[in-house]
Design a protein around this motif. Structure first.
Motif, PDB file in Angstrom:
ATOM      1  N   TYR A 143      -2.789   2.426  -6.714  1.00  0.00           N
ATOM      2  CA  TYR A 143      -4.047   1.948  -6.125  1.00  0.00           C
ATOM      3  C   TYR A 143      -5.124   3.031  -6.178  1.00  0.00           C
ATOM      4  CZ  TYR A 143      -1.463  -2.113  -4.365  1.00  0.00           C
ATOM      5  OH  TYR A 143      -0.722  -3.245  -4.245  1.00  0.00           O
ATOM      6  N   LYS A 144      -4.736   4.273  -5.967  1.00  0.00           N
ATOM      7  CA  LYS A 144      -5.714   5.373  -6.029  1.00  0.00           C
ATOM      8  C   LYS A 144      -6.252   5.533  -7.446  1.00  0.00           C
ATOM      9  CE  LYS A 144      -4.136   7.996  -2.070  1.00  0.00           C
ATOM     10  NZ  LYS A 144      -3.433   9.186  -1.569  1.00  0.00           N
ATOM     11  N   LYS A 145      -5.382   5.395  -8.454  1.00  0.00           N
ATOM     12  CA  LYS A 145      -5.829   5.477  -9.854  1.00  0.00           C
ATOM     13  C   LYS A 145      -6.761   4.319 -10.195  1.00  0.00           C
ATOM     14  CE  LYS A 145      -1.892   8.035 -11.680  1.00  0.00           C
ATOM     15  NZ  LYS A 145      -0.721   7.998 -12.568  1.00  0.00           N
ATOM     16  N   LEU A 146      -6.437   3.126  -9.724  1.00  0.00           N
ATOM     17  CA  LEU A 146      -7.271   1.957 -10.004  1.00  0.00           C
ATOM     18  C   LEU A 146      -8.631   2.056  -9.310  1.00  0.00           C
ATOM     19  CD1 LEU A 146      -4.607  -0.883  -9.710  1.00  0.00           C
ATOM     20  CD2 LEU A 146      -5.781  -0.120 -11.780  1.00  0.00           C
ATOM     21  N   ALA A 147      -8.680   2.744  -8.193  1.00  0.00           N
ATOM     22  CA  ALA A 147      -9.919   2.863  -7.443  1.00  0.00           C
ATOM     23  C   ALA A 147     -10.920   3.800  -8.124  1.00  0.00           C
ATOM     24  CB  ALA A 147      -9.629   3.362  -6.041  1.00  0.00           C
ATOM     25  N   LYS A 148     -10.437   4.661  -9.025  1.00  0.00           N
ATOM     26  CA  LYS A 148     -11.333   5.615  -9.695  1.00  0.00           C
ATOM     27  C   LYS A 148     -12.209   4.966 -10.725  1.00  0.00           C
ATOM     28  CE  LYS A 148      -8.538   9.673  -9.003  1.00  0.00           C
ATOM     29  NZ  LYS A 148      -7.836  10.761  -9.597  1.00  0.00           N
ATOM     30  N   ASP A 158       0.855   3.319  -3.599  1.00  0.00           N
ATOM     31  CA  ASP A 158      -0.289   4.151  -3.215  1.00  0.00           C
ATOM     32  C   ASP A 158      -0.915   4.875  -4.408  1.00  0.00           C
ATOM     33  OD1 ASP A 158      -1.996   5.423  -1.169  1.00  0.00           O
ATOM     34  OD2 ASP A 158      -0.936   7.247  -1.776  1.00  0.00           O
ATOM     35  N   THR A 159      -0.089   5.491  -5.218  1.00  0.00           N
ATOM     36  CA  THR A 159      -0.590   6.241  -6.371  1.00  0.00           C
ATOM     37  C   THR A 159      -1.326   5.332  -7.350  1.00  0.00           C
ATOM     38  OG1 THR A 159       1.285   7.752  -6.138  1.00  0.00           O
ATOM     39  CG2 THR A 159       0.080   7.819  -8.225  1.00  0.00           C
ATOM     40  N   MET A 167       0.832  -1.201   0.000  1.00  0.00           N
ATOM     41  CA  MET A 167       0.000   0.000   0.000  1.00  0.00           C
ATOM     42  C   MET A 167       0.869   1.254   0.000  1.00  0.00           C
ATOM     43  SD  MET A 167      -3.136  -0.984  -0.174  1.00  0.00           S
ATOM     44  CE  MET A 167      -4.154   0.347   0.379  1.00  0.00           C
TER      45      MET A 167
END
Length: 64
Positions: A59-64, A56-57, A52
């Motif tokens: 995972y945040k892009k994939l979460a969008k 982090d970056t 994580m």
């Protein structure tokens, strides 16, 4: 060993028709296996935390 604990072990051994040493071995094995599982779980959670932080970056892009 606590007297109450020892008496419980003796009762189990008597009920199962086994020597108390065999009951103690089973208890020790169960304790060791439980500890192994705890260590494995800790390792998995540590790897997840590291991932994580490292990604982090992404995972945040994939979460969008």
């Amino acid at each position: 060993m606590n007297t109450d604990l020892y008496e419980c072990l003796k009762t189990i051994a008597r009920q199962e028709g086994r020597p108390i040493g065999a009951v103690l071995e089973d208890a020790a094995r169960a304790f060791i296996e439980n500890r192994k599982e705890i260590v494995a779980q800790r390792n998995v959670l540590e790897a997840l935390d590291n991932s994580m932080l490292e990604h982090d970056t992404l995972y945040k892009k994939l979460a969008k």
